[in-house]
Design a protein around this motif. Structure first.
Motif, mmCIF file in Angstrom:
data_model
loop_
_atom_site.group_PDB
_atom_site.id
_atom_site.type_symbol
_atom_site.label_atom_id
_atom_site.label_comp_id
_atom_site.label_asym_id
_atom_site.label_seq_id
_atom_site.Cartn_x
_atom_site.Cartn_y
_atom_site.Cartn_z
ATOM 1 N N SER A 21 0.482 -83.502 17.402
ATOM 2 C CA SER A 21 1.098 -82.186 17.214
ATOM 3 C C SER A 21 0.047 -81.092 17.066
ATOM 4 O O SER A 21 0.212 -79.979 17.583
ATOM 5 C CB SER A 21 2.020 -82.205 15.990
ATOM 6 O OG SER A 21 1.275 -82.311 14.794
ATOM 7 N N SER A 25 -0.278 -77.807 19.535
ATOM 8 C CA SER A 25 -0.176 -76.445 19.012
ATOM 9 C C SER A 25 -1.477 -75.667 19.203
ATOM 10 O O SER A 25 -1.455 -74.455 19.435
ATOM 11 C CB SER A 25 0.222 -76.465 17.536
ATOM 12 O OG SER A 25 -0.766 -77.088 16.747
ATOM 13 N N SER A 29 -2.336 -72.073 20.790
ATOM 14 C CA SER A 29 -2.978 -71.076 19.934
ATOM 15 C C SER A 29 -4.207 -70.456 20.591
ATOM 16 O O SER A 29 -4.457 -69.250 20.455
ATOM 17 C CB SER A 29 -3.366 -71.712 18.600
ATOM 18 O OG SER A 29 -2.235 -72.106 17.879
ATOM 19 N N ASP A 85 5.595 -74.254 11.862
ATOM 20 C CA ASP A 85 5.516 -74.230 13.321
ATOM 21 C C ASP A 85 6.733 -73.545 13.942
ATOM 22 O O ASP A 85 6.606 -72.800 14.925
ATOM 23 C CB ASP A 85 5.379 -75.656 13.860
ATOM 24 C CG ASP A 85 3.944 -76.158 13.809
ATOM 25 O OD1 ASP A 85 3.046 -75.342 13.555
ATOM 26 O OD2 ASP A 85 3.721 -77.368 14.022
ATOM 27 N N SER A 178 4.518 -74.536 22.646
ATOM 28 C CA SER A 178 3.654 -75.536 22.015
ATOM 29 C C SER A 178 4.006 -75.723 20.539
ATOM 30 O O SER A 178 3.988 -76.838 20.016
ATOM 31 C CB SER A 178 2.175 -75.144 22.168
ATOM 32 O OG SER A 178 1.829 -74.075 21.305
ATOM 33 N N TYR A 179 4.358 -74.629 19.845
ATOM 34 C CA TYR A 179 4.752 -74.742 18.443
ATOM 35 C C TYR A 179 6.082 -75.495 18.300
ATOM 36 O O TYR A 179 6.267 -76.269 17.351
ATOM 37 C CB TYR A 179 4.865 -73.368 17.801
ATOM 38 C CG TYR A 179 3.531 -72.751 17.437
ATOM 39 C CD1 TYR A 179 2.607 -73.447 16.666
ATOM 40 C CD2 TYR A 179 3.188 -71.469 17.855
ATOM 41 C CE1 TYR A 179 1.384 -72.891 16.325
ATOM 42 C CE2 TYR A 179 1.967 -70.907 17.526
ATOM 43 C CZ TYR A 179 1.070 -71.615 16.761
ATOM 44 O OH TYR A 179 -0.139 -71.061 16.436
ATOM 45 N N ALA A 182 5.310 -79.135 18.781
ATOM 46 C CA ALA A 182 4.603 -79.636 17.596
ATOM 47 C C ALA A 182 5.564 -79.851 16.433
ATOM 48 O O ALA A 182 5.463 -80.843 15.697
ATOM 49 C CB ALA A 182 3.497 -78.667 17.202
#
Length: 404
Positions: A21, A25, A29, A85, A178-179, A182
């Motif tokens: 995860s 993330s 980022s 997240d 992506s968050y 995750a």
């Protein structure tokens, strides 16, 4: 063989989900950070807004981080990481929807993103010792360092290409996605309940700060790192000045040097783990940090492109060599019921030290020149470590004396 043993730590199911995860993330980022700074400058043509957005992130991390630390000790750390997240996914999605043209709104979003990042940081770092046995803790911290460095090497350049060719909006959507992914992976973790009671909240904040100067292991480890960061972070602030002004290798050369340092940090994993087995975490920490200072000083003493490349690889290796055992020392020295608060305070302390180093770089470089600043900063880092060594080094905790 050592690399295989380190990767074997992923057999611990809970840590494996945290590792994957974090990697996902961080990919988003890195892309998001480039896009955010690009938007701030493109929309205003004023570097002040870039500084204000970065300042808002720093304020949230350094000031609010310790105030939010008790959350990781009171509540389920898995829940905190998932909610952090999800909140960041929502905040990032707001940027392409209606915030790109509003600098004040971008500042608010950047501030809130850093708030939830601080919550996630303290929750995840305080949970790692509960996910793996102590014998695997250094390897686990090493793999988390690998995640961050790998993202630097693999995705920062990709982010620049993406933003330049298709614009910043897709970058923000990638980060938001992506968050979300995750958060789904973190939901697979077992419950990770906090171990502190529900006493007065601000008394709990103070309770988490006191060990930073009352516990000799914590105070010397974090204090040494903070002093080193205050001087050593001038390298990050002056890297482009060093490459363009002193080495005459241009912005492209600066990118190469940054890549070499990130690559060295990954290589450092294969140096650090065997050393910790042969020596001790405390010895490897001081040895790595002191040698790091000498290599930093050498970049000012020998301003040649070839040596700069060698030094950057060495600085990356040594960075891993001191940061991995430092995290393990702090995690093990912190009482389990205070670990979230101590990790939050540690993160805020390092953020503040980096800000001091950035300020020093801006003040000293015009007066002394980049080479002199790099040389004396490296010597200052070495002297800080040498002083701690003369005072007896970092107290080593035995299993009997360890909190919890």
């Amino acid at each position: 063989m050592m690399g295989q043993l380190m990767w074997d730590i992923l057999r611990h199911t809970a840590f494996r989900w945290l590792f994957i995860s974090s990697l996902i993330s961080l990919v988003g980022s890195k892309i998001h950070r480039i896009a955010l700074l690009f938007v701030a400058y493109q929309e205003t043509q004023n570097a002040v807004w870039v500084s204000l957005i970065l300042g808002a992130q720093f304020l949230a991390s350094a000031v609010l981080g310790p105030l939010l630390g008790p959350l990781a000790d009171r509540y389920n750390r898995r829940t905190l990481m998932v909610l952090s997240d999800l909140a960041r996914a929502l905040l990032v999605a707001c940027i392409p929807l209606f915030a790109i043209a509003s600098m004040p709104l971008l500042m608010v979003i950047a501030f809130l993103m850093a708030v939830f990042e601080s919550v996630h940081y303290s929750a995840s770092n305080s949970a790692i010792p509960d996910m793996v046995p102590e014998s695997a803790l250094d390897g686990a911290n090493g793999l988390m360092t690998f995640v961050s460095r790998f993202a630097d090497v693999a995705f920062v350049a990709l982010a620049g290409v993406l933003v330049a060719n298709v614009g910043p909006a897709p970058a923000f959507w990638i980060d938001a996605t992506s968050y979300l992914i995750a958060a789904v992976l973190l939901a697979l973790l077992p419950p990770l309940p906090g171990k502190a009671g529900k006493s007065n909240y601000f008394a709990a904040v103070a309770e988490g700060l006191r060990p930073l100067w009352q516990n000799p292991t914590l105070s010397r480890t974090i204090g040494t790192l903070a002093l080193a960061a205050a001087f050593g972070s001038v390298e990050a602030a002056l890297g482009v000045v060093y490459a363009v002004g002193a080495l005459k290798i241009g912005v492209q050369g600066f990118g190469v040097l940054e890549g070499l340092m990130a690559g060295g940090a990954i290589l450092g994993l294969f140096v650090t783990m065997p050393l910790i087995k042969r020596l001790s975490r405390e010895t490897v920490f001081l040895l790595g940090l002191g040698t790091w200072g000498l290599f930093l000083a050498s970049t000012g003493l020998f301003p040649f492109p070839v040596w700069a490349g060698v030094a950057m690889v060495a600085l990356g290796i040594l960075n891993t060599m001191f940061i991995v055992p430092a995290r393990s020392i702090i995690q093990l020295a912190a009482p389990p019921e205070l670990r979230g608060r101590i990790m939050a305070a540690f993160g805020a302390t390092m953020q503040s030290a980096v800000l001091i180093g950035t300020f020093l770089a801006g003040v000293l470089e015009p007066r002394l020149g980049v080479l002199t600043v790099l040389y004396f900063s490296g010597i200052a880092v070495f002297l800080a470590v040498f002083t701690v060594f003369l005072w007896g080094g970092i107290p080593r905790l035995t299993s009997e004396a360890r909190p919890g």
